[in-house]
Design a protein around this motif. Structure first.
Motif, short mmCIF file in Angstrom:
data_model
loop_
_atom_site.label_atom_id
_atom_site.label_comp_id
_atom_site.label_asym_id
_atom_site.label_seq_id
_atom_site.Cartn_x
_atom_site.Cartn_y
_atom_site.Cartn_z
N ILE A 155 0.85 -1.20 0.00
CA ILE A 155 0.00 0.00 0.00
C ILE A 155 0.88 1.25 0.00
O ILE A 155 0.63 2.20 -0.74
N ILE A 156 1.91 1.25 0.83
CA ILE A 156 2.79 2.42 0.92
C ILE A 156 3.52 2.64 -0.39
O ILE A 156 3.58 3.78 -0.90
N CYS A 157 4.08 1.57 -0.98
CA CYS A 157 4.80 1.72 -2.25
C CYS A 157 3.87 2.15 -3.37
O CYS A 157 4.24 2.97 -4.23
N GLY A 158 2.65 1.64 -3.38
CA GLY A 158 1.68 2.06 -4.39
C GLY A 158 1.29 3.52 -4.24
O GLY A 158 1.17 4.25 -5.22
N ALA A 159 1.12 3.95 -2.99
CA ALA A 159 0.79 5.35 -2.75
C ALA A 159 1.95 6.26 -3.14
O ALA A 159 1.74 7.34 -3.71
N VAL A 160 3.18 5.82 -2.87
CA VAL A 160 4.35 6.61 -3.27
C VAL A 160 4.41 6.71 -4.79
O VAL A 160 4.70 7.78 -5.36
N GLY A 161 4.11 5.60 -5.48
CA GLY A 161 4.09 5.63 -6.94
C GLY A 161 3.04 6.58 -7.48
O GLY A 161 3.29 7.33 -8.44
N ILE A 162 1.86 6.60 -6.86
CA ILE A 162 0.79 7.51 -7.29
C ILE A 162 1.22 8.96 -7.06
O ILE A 162 1.00 9.83 -7.91
N VAL A 163 1.82 9.23 -5.89
CA VAL A 163 2.26 10.60 -5.59
C VAL A 163 3.36 11.04 -6.57
O VAL A 163 3.36 12.18 -7.05
N LEU A 164 4.30 10.14 -6.87
CA LEU A 164 5.36 10.49 -7.83
C LEU A 164 4.79 10.78 -9.22
O LEU A 164 5.25 11.70 -9.91
N VAL A 165 3.79 10.02 -9.63
CA VAL A 165 3.14 10.29 -10.93
C VAL A 165 2.44 11.64 -10.89
O VAL A 165 2.52 12.42 -11.85
N ALA A 166 1.77 11.95 -9.77
CA ALA A 166 1.08 13.24 -9.66
C ALA A 166 2.08 14.40 -9.69
O ALA A 166 1.83 15.43 -10.34
N VAL A 167 3.21 14.24 -8.99
CA VAL A 167 4.23 15.29 -8.99
C VAL A 167 4.83 15.45 -10.39
O VAL A 167 5.03 16.58 -10.88
N LEU A 168 5.10 14.35 -11.07
CA LEU A 168 5.63 14.41 -12.42
C LEU A 168 4.63 15.08 -13.37
O LEU A 168 5.00 15.92 -14.19
N PHE A 169 3.37 14.74 -13.21
CA PHE A 169 2.33 15.35 -14.04
C PHE A 169 2.21 16.85 -13.75
O PHE A 169 2.04 17.67 -14.67
N ALA A 170 2.33 17.24 -12.47
CA ALA A 170 2.25 18.66 -12.10
C ALA A 170 3.45 19.43 -12.70
O ALA A 170 3.29 20.56 -13.17
N PHE A 171 4.64 18.84 -12.64
CA PHE A 171 5.81 19.49 -13.25
C PHE A 171 5.65 19.62 -14.76
O PHE A 171 6.06 20.63 -15.36
N ALA A 172 5.06 18.62 -15.38
CA ALA A 172 4.86 18.68 -16.84
C ALA A 172 3.88 19.79 -17.21
O ALA A 172 4.08 20.50 -18.19
N ILE A 173 2.83 19.94 -16.41
CA ILE A 173 1.86 21.02 -16.68
C ILE A 173 2.50 22.39 -16.42
O ILE A 173 2.31 23.32 -17.18
N ALA A 174 3.29 22.51 -15.32
CA ALA A 174 3.93 23.79 -15.01
C ALA A 174 4.98 24.15 -16.05
O ALA A 174 5.16 25.35 -16.38
N ALA A 175 5.66 23.17 -16.62
CA ALA A 175 6.68 23.46 -17.62
C ALA A 175 6.07 23.90 -18.96
O ALA A 175 6.67 24.67 -19.69
N ASN A 176 4.88 23.42 -19.26
CA ASN A 176 4.24 23.76 -20.54
C ASN A 176 3.47 25.07 -20.48
O ASN A 176 3.08 25.61 -21.50
#
Length: 134
Positions: free
Chosen positions: A112-133
């Protein structure tokens, strides 16, 4: 061949394999009744008094999917799906462990913890991609 004569003070210790002794490994001796197998049930259900084996598959699957999600977060669509599945399987695994059907609640929690970390990392990556564009 006749058995050896008995000593005047008694037979003493009977040697292994001596005729008329108890059967070895269930094979009947010359004067014993035929071998009767151990009685079994009718083939249905689980034997009385035995516990079911632990069902640890959900916790293990959760941990594997969670690790794959956290490590491979750069492939964000796959990592997002794996993270969600890790959290779901981990919850099911924790439930089974709580009911006594599984013996790995810690592995399910780590999933559960590793899955949640993966989801958070995807959300952070997605947020950086939106902020960069923008």
């Amino acid at each position: 061949m006749p058995p050896p004569p008995i000593a005047p003070d008694g037979p003493g210790q009977v040697p292994y394999g001596y005729p008329g002794t108890a059967p070895s490994y269930g094979y009947p001796g010359p004067q014993q009744t035929p071998y009767v197998p151990y009685p079994t049930g009718n083939g249905y259900g689980w034997p009385v008094g035995m516990q079911l084996p632990a069902s640890n598959g959900m916790g293990t699957a959760s941990l594997v999917l969670g690790i794959l999600s956290a490590v491979g977060f750069l492939m964000w669509p796959v990592a997002l799906v794996l993270g969600i599945l890790a959290v779901i399987f981990g919850g099911i695994g924790r439930g089974k462990a709580g009911r006594g059907e599984a013996s790995n609640p810690g592995v399910a929690l780590a999933g559960i913890i590793c899955g949640a970390v993966g989801i958070v990392l995807v959300a952070v990556l997605f947020a950086f991609a939106i902020a960069a564009n923008s």
